[in-house]
Write a protein that holds these residues in place. Structure first.
Motif, PDB file in Angstrom:
ATOM      1  N   LEU A   1       0.829  -1.213   0.000  1.00 49.58           N
ATOM      2  CA  LEU A   1       0.000   0.000   0.000  1.00 49.58           C
ATOM      3  C   LEU A   1       0.862   1.261   0.000  1.00 49.58           C
ATOM      4  O   LEU A   1       0.422   2.323  -0.443  1.00 49.58           O
ATOM      5  N   ALA A   2       2.081   1.131   0.520  1.00 49.81           N
ATOM      6  CA  ALA A   2       2.879   2.322   0.815  1.00 49.81           C
ATOM      7  C   ALA A   2       3.160   3.180  -0.413  1.00 49.81           C
ATOM      8  O   ALA A   2       3.230   4.399  -0.310  1.00 49.81           O
ATOM      9  N   HIS A   3       3.288   2.541  -1.583  1.00 45.14           N
ATOM     10  CA  HIS A   3       3.652   3.329  -2.763  1.00 45.14           C
ATOM     11  C   HIS A   3       2.583   4.350  -3.106  1.00 45.14           C
ATOM     12  O   HIS A   3       2.860   5.355  -3.756  1.00 45.14           O
ATOM     13  N   ARG A   4       1.353   4.129  -2.667  1.00 44.79           N
ATOM     14  CA  ARG A   4       0.289   5.087  -2.999  1.00 44.79           C
ATOM     15  C   ARG A   4       0.478   6.385  -2.219  1.00 44.79           C
ATOM     16  O   ARG A   4       0.303   7.477  -2.772  1.00 44.79           O
TER      17      ARG A   4
ATOM     18  N   ILE B   1       3.006  17.793  17.338  1.00 38.60           N
ATOM     19  CA  ILE B   1       1.998  16.781  17.034  1.00 38.60           C
ATOM     20  C   ILE B   1       1.290  17.153  15.745  1.00 38.60           C
ATOM     21  O   ILE B   1       0.902  18.314  15.548  1.00 38.60           O
ATOM     22  N   ASP B   2       1.154  16.176  14.859  1.00 32.24           N
ATOM     23  CA  ASP B   2       0.512  16.356  13.555  1.00 32.24           C
ATOM     24  C   ASP B   2      -0.827  15.618  13.588  1.00 32.24           C
ATOM     25  O   ASP B   2      -0.862  14.386  13.562  1.00 32.24           O
ATOM     26  N   ILE B   3      -1.916  16.372  13.655  1.00 28.91           N
ATOM     27  CA  ILE B   3      -3.269  15.794  13.724  1.00 28.91           C
ATOM     28  C   ILE B   3      -3.737  15.448  12.315  1.00 28.91           C
ATOM     29  O   ILE B   3      -3.691  16.280  11.415  1.00 28.91           O
ATOM     30  N   GLY B   4      -4.213  14.215  12.133  1.00 24.08           N
ATOM     31  CA  GLY B   4      -4.632  13.774  10.809  1.00 24.08           C
ATOM     32  C   GLY B   4      -3.437  13.581   9.905  1.00 24.08           C
ATOM     33  O   GLY B   4      -3.409  14.049   8.765  1.00 24.08           O
ATOM     34  N   CYS B   5      -2.439  12.856  10.399  1.00 19.90           N
ATOM     35  CA  CYS B   5      -1.142  12.768   9.715  1.00 19.90           C
ATOM     36  C   CYS B   5      -1.159  11.897   8.470  1.00 19.90           C
ATOM     37  O   CYS B   5      -0.248  11.966   7.654  1.00 19.90           O
ATOM     38  N   GLY B   6      -2.199  11.047   8.305  1.00 21.70           N
ATOM     39  CA  GLY B   6      -2.250  10.175   7.140  1.00 21.70           C
ATOM     40  C   GLY B   6      -1.012   9.308   7.055  1.00 21.70           C
ATOM     41  O   GLY B   6      -0.579   8.708   8.044  1.00 21.70           O
ATOM     42  N   GLY B   7      -0.415   9.238   5.872  1.00 17.40           N
ATOM     43  CA  GLY B   7       0.768   8.414   5.661  1.00 17.40           C
ATOM     44  C   GLY B   7       2.063   9.021   6.145  1.00 17.40           C
ATOM     45  O   GLY B   7       3.123   8.428   5.973  1.00 17.40           O
ATOM     46  N   GLY B   8       2.002  10.218   6.733  1.00 22.26           N
ATOM     47  CA  GLY B   8       3.173  10.782   7.388  1.00 22.26           C
ATOM     48  C   GLY B   8       4.038  11.716   6.563  1.00 22.26           C
ATOM     49  O   GLY B   8       5.181  11.995   6.934  1.00 22.26           O
ATOM     50  N   ILE B   9       3.509  12.251   5.474  1.00 25.55           N
ATOM     51  CA  ILE B   9       4.326  13.106   4.601  1.00 25.55           C
ATOM     52  C   ILE B   9       4.820  14.351   5.338  1.00 25.55           C
ATOM     53  O   ILE B   9       6.018  14.662   5.338  1.00 25.55           O
TER      54      ILE B   9
ATOM     55  N   GLU C   1      -6.276   3.443  10.167  1.00 28.59           N
ATOM     56  CA  GLU C   1      -5.302   2.426  10.587  1.00 28.59           C
ATOM     57  C   GLU C   1      -4.327   2.081   9.465  1.00 28.59           C
ATOM     58  O   GLU C   1      -3.119   1.961   9.682  1.00 28.59           O
ATOM     59  N   LYS C   2      -4.829   1.927   8.238  1.00 30.58           N
ATOM     60  CA  LYS C   2      -3.956   1.563   7.125  1.00 30.58           C
ATOM     61  C   LYS C   2      -2.946   2.678   6.833  1.00 30.58           C
ATOM     62  O   LYS C   2      -1.776   2.410   6.562  1.00 30.58           O
ATOM     63  N   ALA C   3      -3.411   3.914   6.892  1.00 28.71           N
ATOM     64  CA  ALA C   3      -2.492   5.028   6.638  1.00 28.71           C
ATOM     65  C   ALA C   3      -1.375   5.050   7.676  1.00 28.71           C
ATOM     66  O   ALA C   3      -0.210   5.309   7.343  1.00 28.71           O
ATOM     67  N   LEU C   4      -1.716   4.780   8.929  1.00 30.20           N
ATOM     68  CA  LEU C   4      -0.706   4.778   9.981  1.00 30.20           C
ATOM     69  C   LEU C   4       0.288   3.633   9.805  1.00 30.20           C
ATOM     70  O   LEU C   4       1.478   3.782  10.088  1.00 30.20           O
ATOM     71  N   LYS C   5      -0.184   2.497   9.336  1.00 32.13           N
ATOM     72  CA  LYS C   5       0.720   1.378   9.060  1.00 32.13           C
ATOM     73  C   LYS C   5       1.718   1.776   7.971  1.00 32.13           C
ATOM     74  O   LYS C   5       2.913   1.468   8.045  1.00 32.13           O
ATOM     75  N   VAL C   6       1.210   2.460   6.955  1.00 31.50           N
ATOM     76  CA  VAL C   6       2.072   2.941   5.875  1.00 31.50           C
ATOM     77  C   VAL C   6       3.085   3.948   6.418  1.00 31.50           C
ATOM     78  O   VAL C   6       4.275   3.912   6.078  1.00 31.50           O
ATOM     79  N   ALA C   7       2.606   4.851   7.272  1.00 29.10           N
ATOM     80  CA  ALA C   7       3.493   5.859   7.861  1.00 29.10           C
ATOM     81  C   ALA C   7       4.589   5.195   8.685  1.00 29.10           C
ATOM     82  O   ALA C   7       5.770   5.568   8.589  1.00 29.10           O
ATOM     83  N   ASP C   8       4.203   4.217   9.492  1.00 26.22           N
ATOM     84  CA  ASP C   8       5.176   3.484  10.311  1.00 26.22           C
ATOM     85  C   ASP C   8       6.213   2.785   9.438  1.00 26.22           C
ATOM     86  O   ASP C   8       7.411   2.820   9.719  1.00 26.22           O
ATOM     87  N   LEU C   9       5.731   2.138   8.390  1.00 25.11           N
ATOM     88  CA  LEU C   9       6.628   1.415   7.481  1.00 25.11           C
ATOM     89  C   LEU C   9       7.617   2.372   6.839  1.00 25.11           C
ATOM     90  O   LEU C   9       8.827   2.099   6.780  1.00 25.11           O
ATOM     91  N   HIS C  10       7.117   3.504   6.366  1.00 22.98           N
ATOM     92  CA  HIS C  10       8.005   4.455   5.699  1.00 22.98           C
ATOM     93  C   HIS C  10       9.027   5.021   6.672  1.00 22.98           C
ATOM     94  O   HIS C  10      10.190   5.249   6.311  1.00 22.98           O
ATOM     95  N   SER C  11       8.613   5.231   7.917  1.00 25.03           N
ATOM     96  CA  SER C  11       9.533   5.718   8.945  1.00 25.03           C
ATOM     97  C   SER C  11      10.666   4.712   9.168  1.00 25.03           C
ATOM     98  O   SER C  11      11.833   5.089   9.305  1.00 25.03           O
ATOM     99  N   LEU C  12      10.327   3.426   9.172  1.00 32.34           N
ATOM    100  CA  LEU C  12      11.346   2.381   9.307  1.00 32.34           C
ATOM    101  C   LEU C  12      12.302   2.395   8.118  1.00 32.34           C
ATOM    102  O   LEU C  12      13.517   2.283   8.289  1.00 32.34           O
TER     103      LEU C  12
END
Length: 231
Positions: free
Chosen positions: A14-17, A51-59, A78-89
């Protein structure tokens, strides 16, 4: 690494989106440097608790962390946060992400943040005033709060919905609901009612010929607002 590789792979698909600058999230990638520098010019982010409210995928969250801020990103997707976490890693840029509402976070961590950001979110929620109040609760006395949203008028309908979603196809159809757009005077009222002071407005424009965004003083379509919490 304390993570399940299968889970990481699932969300990598999902992250590429979120993080592909040519995807439907392209406008967010293109405006992010503008909003980041506008925030950083008003409040140098290095060393700040944000703090970033409504951070989505973390851009935005990641870009603020790259400036040296200690960033928490919250969202109910939840899915957006998983993507954000993955990208942070993958990027090695540390951001704390949390699946929680702004209101619940405000109850948990009131007055804990130097800077609160809430970008491109207010026009997507049923009660934007409650989000503004939560932001005001989260920020420390003397701290700064930043919002961005869409104005509500015939021009914004033409540009943000007919233009961006139907003609230029920059965004998926149905991304925005015109009835939920917020005028600067309405947002100013939310801000003042929450006990914050309005510190400044900035407009954001898009040139379809050059395909470049720029900050300006025209708040008729996209606009940003800076606010402060009195000491």
């Amino acid at each position: 690494m304390n993570a399940d590789p299968l889970e990481l792979q699932k969300f990598a698909d999902l992250a590429h989106r979120w993080w592909d600058p040519t995807s439907e999230f392209r406008p967010l990638h293109e405006i992010n440097p503008l909003r980041l520098e506008w925030i950083n010019a008003r409040v140098p982010l290095a060393g700040k608790k944000v703090i970033d409210i409504g951070c989505g995928g973390g851009i935005l969250s990641e870009s603020m962390a790259r400036k040296g801020a200690n960033v928490t990103g919250i969202d109910l997707g939840e899915k957006a946060l998983k993507v954000a976490d993955l990208h942070s890693l993958e990027s090695g840029v540390a951001v704390r992400y949390k699946l929680i509402s702004a209101e619940a976070m405000a109850a948990e961590e009131a007055g804990q943040y130097d800077v609160v950001t809430c970008m491109e979110m207010l026009e997507h929620v049923p009660d934007p005033g409650a989000i503004v109040r939560a932001a005001a609760t989260l920020v420390k006395p003397g701290g700064h709060v930043f919002f961005s949203t869409l104005n509500r008028n015939p021009k914004s309908y033409l540009f943000a919905i007919l233009g961006a979603e139907y003609l230029l196809r920059m965004l998926p159809k149905g991304t925005h609901d015109y009835e939920k757009f917020i005028t600067p005077s309405e947002l100013s009222q939310y801000i003042r009612s929450a006990g914050l002071d309005v510190a400044g407005f900035k407009g954001m424009g898009y040139n379809p010929l050059t395909k470049f965004y720029s900050l300006n003083n025209d708040t008729s379509v996209n606009y940003l607002v800076a606010a402060t919490r009195p000491l």
